[in-house]
Design a protein around this motif. Structure first.
Motif, PDB file in Angstrom:
ATOM      1  N   LEU A 162     -30.256   1.481  -5.998  1.00 37.46           N
ATOM      2  CA  LEU A 162     -28.825   1.809  -6.117  1.00 37.46           C
ATOM      3  C   LEU A 162     -27.960   0.700  -5.526  1.00 37.46           C
ATOM      4  CD1 LEU A 162     -28.454   5.598  -5.263  1.00 37.46           C
ATOM      5  CD2 LEU A 162     -27.808   4.446  -7.380  1.00 37.46           C
ATOM      6  N   PHE A 163     -28.408   0.151  -4.393  1.00 38.26           N
ATOM      7  CA  PHE A 163     -27.674  -0.949  -3.768  1.00 38.26           C
ATOM      8  C   PHE A 163     -27.576  -2.138  -4.723  1.00 38.26           C
ATOM      9  CE2 PHE A 163     -27.836  -4.934  -1.335  1.00 38.26           C
ATOM     10  CZ  PHE A 163     -26.644  -4.835  -0.638  1.00 38.26           C
ATOM     11  N   ARG A 164     -28.707  -2.521  -5.332  1.00 37.05           N
ATOM     12  CA  ARG A 164     -28.697  -3.656  -6.272  1.00 37.05           C
ATOM     13  C   ARG A 164     -27.790  -3.365  -7.467  1.00 37.05           C
ATOM     14  NH1 ARG A 164     -28.628  -7.684  -4.340  1.00 37.05           N
ATOM     15  NH2 ARG A 164     -28.250  -8.337  -6.454  1.00 37.05           N
ATOM     16  N   CYS A 165     -27.854  -2.162  -7.966  1.00 36.24           N
ATOM     17  CA  CYS A 165     -26.996  -1.768  -9.087  1.00 36.24           C
ATOM     18  C   CYS A 165     -25.525  -1.881  -8.683  1.00 36.24           C
ATOM     19  CB  CYS A 165     -27.338  -0.342  -9.515  1.00 36.24           C
ATOM     20  SG  CYS A 165     -26.454   0.223 -10.967  1.00 36.24           S
ATOM     21  N   ARG A 166     -25.204  -1.424  -7.469  1.00 35.20           N
ATOM     22  CA  ARG A 166     -23.828  -1.506  -6.981  1.00 35.20           C
ATOM     23  C   ARG A 166     -23.373  -2.951  -6.884  1.00 35.20           C
ATOM     24  NH1 ARG A 166     -20.688  -3.230  -3.241  1.00 35.20           N
ATOM     25  NH2 ARG A 166     -22.375  -4.045  -2.009  1.00 35.20           N
ATOM     26  N   VAL A 167     -24.175  -3.781  -6.266  1.00 34.01           N
ATOM     27  CA  VAL A 167     -23.809  -5.189  -6.099  1.00 34.01           C
ATOM     28  C   VAL A 167     -23.642  -5.861  -7.459  1.00 34.01           C
ATOM     29  CG1 VAL A 167     -24.633  -7.434  -5.278  1.00 34.01           C
ATOM     30  CG2 VAL A 167     -24.808  -5.433  -3.799  1.00 34.01           C
ATOM     31  N   ASP A 168     -24.617  -5.666  -8.330  1.00 34.33           N
ATOM     32  CA  ASP A 168     -24.556  -6.307  -9.647  1.00 34.33           C
ATOM     33  C   ASP A 168     -23.369  -5.815 -10.460  1.00 34.33           C
ATOM     34  OD1 ASP A 168     -26.808  -7.718  -8.977  1.00 34.33           O
ATOM     35  OD2 ASP A 168     -28.169  -6.501 -10.199  1.00 34.33           O
ATOM     36  N   SER A 169     -23.148  -4.507 -10.472  1.00 31.44           N
ATOM     37  CA  SER A 169     -22.054  -3.986 -11.290  1.00 31.44           C
ATOM     38  C   SER A 169     -20.686  -4.349 -10.712  1.00 31.44           C
ATOM     39  CB  SER A 169     -22.175  -2.476 -11.473  1.00 31.44           C
ATOM     40  OG  SER A 169     -22.069  -1.800 -10.243  1.00 31.44           O
ATOM     41  N   ASP A 170     -20.610  -4.515  -9.397  1.00 27.23           N
ATOM     42  CA  ASP A 170     -19.328  -4.890  -8.779  1.00 27.23           C
ATOM     43  C   ASP A 170     -19.040  -6.381  -8.866  1.00 27.23           C
ATOM     44  OD1 ASP A 170     -18.810  -2.286  -8.107  1.00 27.23           O
ATOM     45  OD2 ASP A 170     -19.103  -2.544  -5.945  1.00 27.23           O
ATOM     46  N   TYR A 171     -20.077  -7.211  -8.819  1.00 28.49           N
ATOM     47  CA  TYR A 171     -19.841  -8.646  -8.669  1.00 28.49           C
ATOM     48  C   TYR A 171     -20.357  -9.531  -9.796  1.00 28.49           C
ATOM     49  CZ  TYR A 171     -18.587  -7.107  -4.036  1.00 28.49           C
ATOM     50  OH  TYR A 171     -17.984  -6.463  -3.002  1.00 28.49           O
ATOM     51  N   VAL A 172     -21.100  -8.974 -10.725  1.00 30.64           N
ATOM     52  CA  VAL A 172     -21.585  -9.760 -11.861  1.00 30.64           C
ATOM     53  C   VAL A 172     -20.843  -9.268 -13.105  1.00 30.64           C
ATOM     54  CG1 VAL A 172     -23.578 -10.393 -13.256  1.00 30.64           C
ATOM     55  CG2 VAL A 172     -23.856 -10.041 -10.792  1.00 30.64           C
ATOM     56  N   PRO A 173     -19.843 -10.033 -13.563  1.00 31.80           N
ATOM     57  CA  PRO A 173     -19.001  -9.561 -14.673  1.00 31.80           C
ATOM     58  C   PRO A 173     -19.777  -9.180 -15.930  1.00 31.80           C
ATOM     59  CG  PRO A 173     -18.065 -11.525 -13.682  1.00 31.80           C
ATOM     60  CD  PRO A 173     -19.422 -11.335 -13.070  1.00 31.80           C
ATOM     61  N   SER A 174     -20.869  -9.841 -16.197  1.00 31.66           N
ATOM     62  CA  SER A 174     -21.621  -9.579 -17.422  1.00 31.66           C
ATOM     63  C   SER A 174     -22.816  -8.647 -17.195  1.00 31.66           C
ATOM     64  CB  SER A 174     -22.091 -10.896 -18.024  1.00 31.66           C
ATOM     65  OG  SER A 174     -22.881 -11.591 -17.080  1.00 31.66           O
ATOM     66  N   TYR A 175     -22.836  -7.938 -16.087  1.00 35.74           N
ATOM     67  CA  TYR A 175     -23.981  -7.092 -15.737  1.00 35.74           C
ATOM     68  C   TYR A 175     -24.365  -6.139 -16.870  1.00 35.74           C
ATOM     69  CZ  TYR A 175     -26.529  -3.225 -13.588  1.00 35.74           C
ATOM     70  OH  TYR A 175     -27.441  -2.246 -13.315  1.00 35.74           O
ATOM     71  N   VAL A 176     -23.421  -5.387 -17.385  1.00 43.01           N
ATOM     72  CA  VAL A 176     -23.735  -4.384 -18.404  1.00 43.01           C
ATOM     73  C   VAL A 176     -24.221  -5.048 -19.689  1.00 43.01           C
ATOM     74  CG1 VAL A 176     -22.781  -2.547 -19.866  1.00 43.01           C
ATOM     75  CG2 VAL A 176     -22.206  -2.637 -17.424  1.00 43.01           C
ATOM     76  N   SER A 177     -23.522  -6.083 -20.130  1.00 44.40           N
ATOM     77  CA  SER A 177     -23.914  -6.724 -21.399  1.00 44.40           C
ATOM     78  C   SER A 177     -25.241  -7.468 -21.286  1.00 44.40           C
ATOM     79  CB  SER A 177     -22.810  -7.663 -21.889  1.00 44.40           C
ATOM     80  OG  SER A 177     -22.609  -8.720 -20.980  1.00 44.40           O
ATOM     81  N   GLN A 178     -25.579  -7.967 -20.099  1.00 44.47           N
ATOM     82  CA  GLN A 178     -26.855  -8.665 -19.919  1.00 44.47           C
ATOM     83  C   GLN A 178     -28.027  -7.705 -19.761  1.00 44.47           C
ATOM     84  OE1 GLN A 178     -26.396 -11.302 -16.594  1.00 44.47           O
ATOM     85  NE2 GLN A 178     -25.456 -12.912 -17.815  1.00 44.47           N
ATOM     86  N   ARG A 179     -27.804  -6.590 -19.119  1.00 45.02           N
ATOM     87  CA  ARG A 179     -28.907  -5.679 -18.798  1.00 45.02           C
ATOM     88  C   ARG A 179     -29.174  -4.656 -19.897  1.00 45.02           C
ATOM     89  NH1 ARG A 179     -30.040  -1.584 -14.198  1.00 45.02           N
ATOM     90  NH2 ARG A 179     -32.223  -1.239 -14.663  1.00 45.02           N
ATOM     91  N   PHE A 180     -28.156  -4.293 -20.655  1.00 42.72           N
ATOM     92  CA  PHE A 180     -28.296  -3.210 -21.628  1.00 42.72           C
ATOM     93  C   PHE A 180     -27.965  -3.700 -23.025  1.00 42.72           C
ATOM     94  CE2 PHE A 180     -27.087  -1.517 -17.504  1.00 42.72           C
ATOM     95  CZ  PHE A 180     -28.149  -0.671 -17.256  1.00 42.72           C
ATOM     96  N   ARG A 181     -28.700  -3.183 -24.006  1.00 38.56           N
ATOM     97  CA  ARG A 181     -28.466  -3.584 -25.403  1.00 38.56           C
ATOM     98  C   ARG A 181     -27.094  -3.165 -25.900  1.00 38.56           C
ATOM     99  NH1 ARG A 181     -33.685  -1.342 -26.028  1.00 38.56           N
ATOM    100  NH2 ARG A 181     -32.653   0.525 -26.796  1.00 38.56           N
ATOM    101  N   ASP A 182     -26.677  -1.967 -25.507  1.00 36.14           N
ATOM    102  CA  ASP A 182     -25.394  -1.446 -25.982  1.00 36.14           C
ATOM    103  C   ASP A 182     -24.875  -0.404 -25.000  1.00 36.14           C
ATOM    104  OD1 ASP A 182     -26.802   0.961 -26.539  1.00 36.14           O
ATOM    105  OD2 ASP A 182     -27.195   0.302 -28.595  1.00 36.14           O
ATOM    106  N   ASN A 183     -23.702   0.129 -25.301  1.00 38.39           N
ATOM    107  CA  ASN A 183     -23.083   1.107 -24.403  1.00 38.39           C
ATOM    108  C   ASN A 183     -23.906   2.393 -24.289  1.00 38.39           C
ATOM    109  OD1 ASN A 183     -20.980  -0.541 -23.716  1.00 38.39           O
ATOM    110  ND2 ASN A 183     -19.615   0.242 -25.296  1.00 38.39           N
TER     111      ASN A 183
END
Length: 107
Positions: A52-73
Motif C-alpha cells: 500500500l505504501f508503494r502504491c501511495r508513493v507511486d500514485s502520488d509522485y509518478v504522473p504516469s503510474y496508472v498508464s504504465q502499470r495498467f492496460r486501461d481504466n
C-alpha cells in the motif's frame, strides 16, 4: 488508494499501541511501523502495508503510474476495487484486535 494507506498505517499504530507498543511522534517512521507489524503479526501483514505504501508513493509522485502499470481504466478499477476490499478486511481484523476480540495472529 493514497488515503487508504494512511488509514491502514494509523490503524496498525493503534493495534500496536493496544499491545503496549508506543512511541513518540517523530521517533518512528513508516518502515519502523512495518517492522513492528512484521514482528508482532507476521510477514503477510507487513507486506500488505508495504505494498500500500508503494502504491501511495507511486500514485502520488509518478504522473504516469496508472498508464504504465495498467492496460486501461478497467484494469485499474479492478485493481483498486480488490485492494480496497482487502483494506476493509484488514481494517476489520485490526478493529477486532484493538477490541480484544481478535486472534493473536492476523492473516
Amino acid at each position: 488508494l493514497s488515503r487508504s494507506y494512511y488509514a491502514m498505517y494509523h490503524v496498525w499504530i493503534a493495534v500496536l499501541a493496544s499491545r503496549g507498543i508506543v512511541w513518540r511522534r517523530g521517533k518512528k517512521d513508516h518502515a519502523d511501523v512495518r517492522e513492528e507489524v512484521k514482528r508482532e503479526f507476521g510477514d503477510a501483514n507487513a507486506q500488505r502495508l508495504h505494498d500500500l505504501f508503494r502504491c501511495r508513493v507511486d500514485s502520488d509522485y509518478v504522473p504516469s503510474y496508472v498508464s504504465q502499470r495498467f492496460r486501461d481504466n478497467n484494469e485499474f478499477r479492478n485493481f483498486a476495487s480488490r485492494t480496497l476490499d482487502q483494506i476493509v478486511e484488514d481494517f476489520r481484523k485490526c478493529e477486532r484486535l484493538i477490541e480484544g476480540d481478535g486472534p493473536e495472529e492476523v492473516t
